[in-house]
Design an enzyme around this catalytic site. Sequence first.
Site, PDB file in Angstrom:
ATOM      1  N   ASN A 179       0.892  -1.229  -0.055  1.00 33.04           N
ATOM      2  CA  ASN A 179       0.076   0.023  -0.051  1.00 33.04           C
ATOM      3  C   ASN A 179       0.706   1.183  -0.216  1.00 33.04           C
ATOM      4  OD1 ASN A 179      -1.587  -2.017   2.056  1.00 33.04           O
ATOM      5  ND2 ASN A 179      -2.272  -1.429   0.074  1.00 33.04           N
ATOM      6  N   VAL A 229       1.858   6.914   0.561  1.00 31.50           N
ATOM      7  CA  VAL A 229       1.006   6.104   1.008  1.00 31.50           C
ATOM      8  C   VAL A 229      -0.406   5.967   0.431  1.00 31.50           C
ATOM      9  CG1 VAL A 229      -0.232   5.495   3.268  1.00 31.50           C
ATOM     10  CG2 VAL A 229       2.206   5.905   3.565  1.00 31.50           C
ATOM     11  N   CYS A 230      -0.915   4.809   0.200  1.00 33.19           N
ATOM     12  CA  CYS A 230      -2.205   4.861  -0.412  1.00 33.19           C
ATOM     13  C   CYS A 230      -3.175   4.152   0.538  1.00 33.19           C
ATOM     14  CB  CYS A 230      -2.198   3.953  -1.807  1.00 33.19           C
ATOM     15  SG  CYS A 230      -3.579   4.028  -2.586  1.00 33.19           S
ATOM     16  N   ILE A 231      -3.933   4.817   1.360  1.00 37.04           N
ATOM     17  CA  ILE A 231      -4.812   4.086   2.071  1.00 37.04           C
ATOM     18  C   ILE A 231      -6.336   4.898   1.862  1.00 37.04           C
ATOM     19  CG2 ILE A 231      -3.585   3.157   3.753  1.00 37.04           C
ATOM     20  CD1 ILE A 231      -3.685   5.273   5.627  1.00 37.04           C
TER      21      ILE A 231
END
Length: 166
Positions: A81, A88-90
């Site tokens: 992620n 950051v990819c959330i």
Amino acid sequence: MSSQSTLLLKKQLKELTKNPVEGFSAGLVDDDNIFEWEIVIMGPQDTLYEGGFFKATMTFPVDYPLMPPKLKFVTAMYHPNVYPSGEVCISILHPPGEDKYGYEQASERWTPVHTVETILVSVISMLSSPNDESPANIEAAKEWRENYPSFKKKVQRIARRSAEEF
């Protein structure tokens, strides 16, 4: 909006300074810029990242908290992620509203109730349990699923290096 954002960020920074949260520390990159923070995330216990110290920057938009900040690891990071660039990819860092791809519900995305603390707690949780169904780093997600021993070795090496460089 910028003055409201400034006041809110100052309040959140003061709160984190007064009552530190286990697992990370946060401060300003430059005392004259409340919109850019330096973060250190300690690798969570009982995870592959344990023992690591991962530096990141959190950059807030002038319309915070209406829009989410961006969080980018400066320290090397290998995670499904986290883009190879370190970003950051959330879900909670995705702009509010409906997901044009239909993957996330609006309730999973950014809302103004989130704080630096809730974001970082989510990132620590992400390190503990990656979401490999919607990867930012396809190579890491593939390795996580198909060759876990190799993934584990890479991550532990990165965690060790981060501690040595800290």
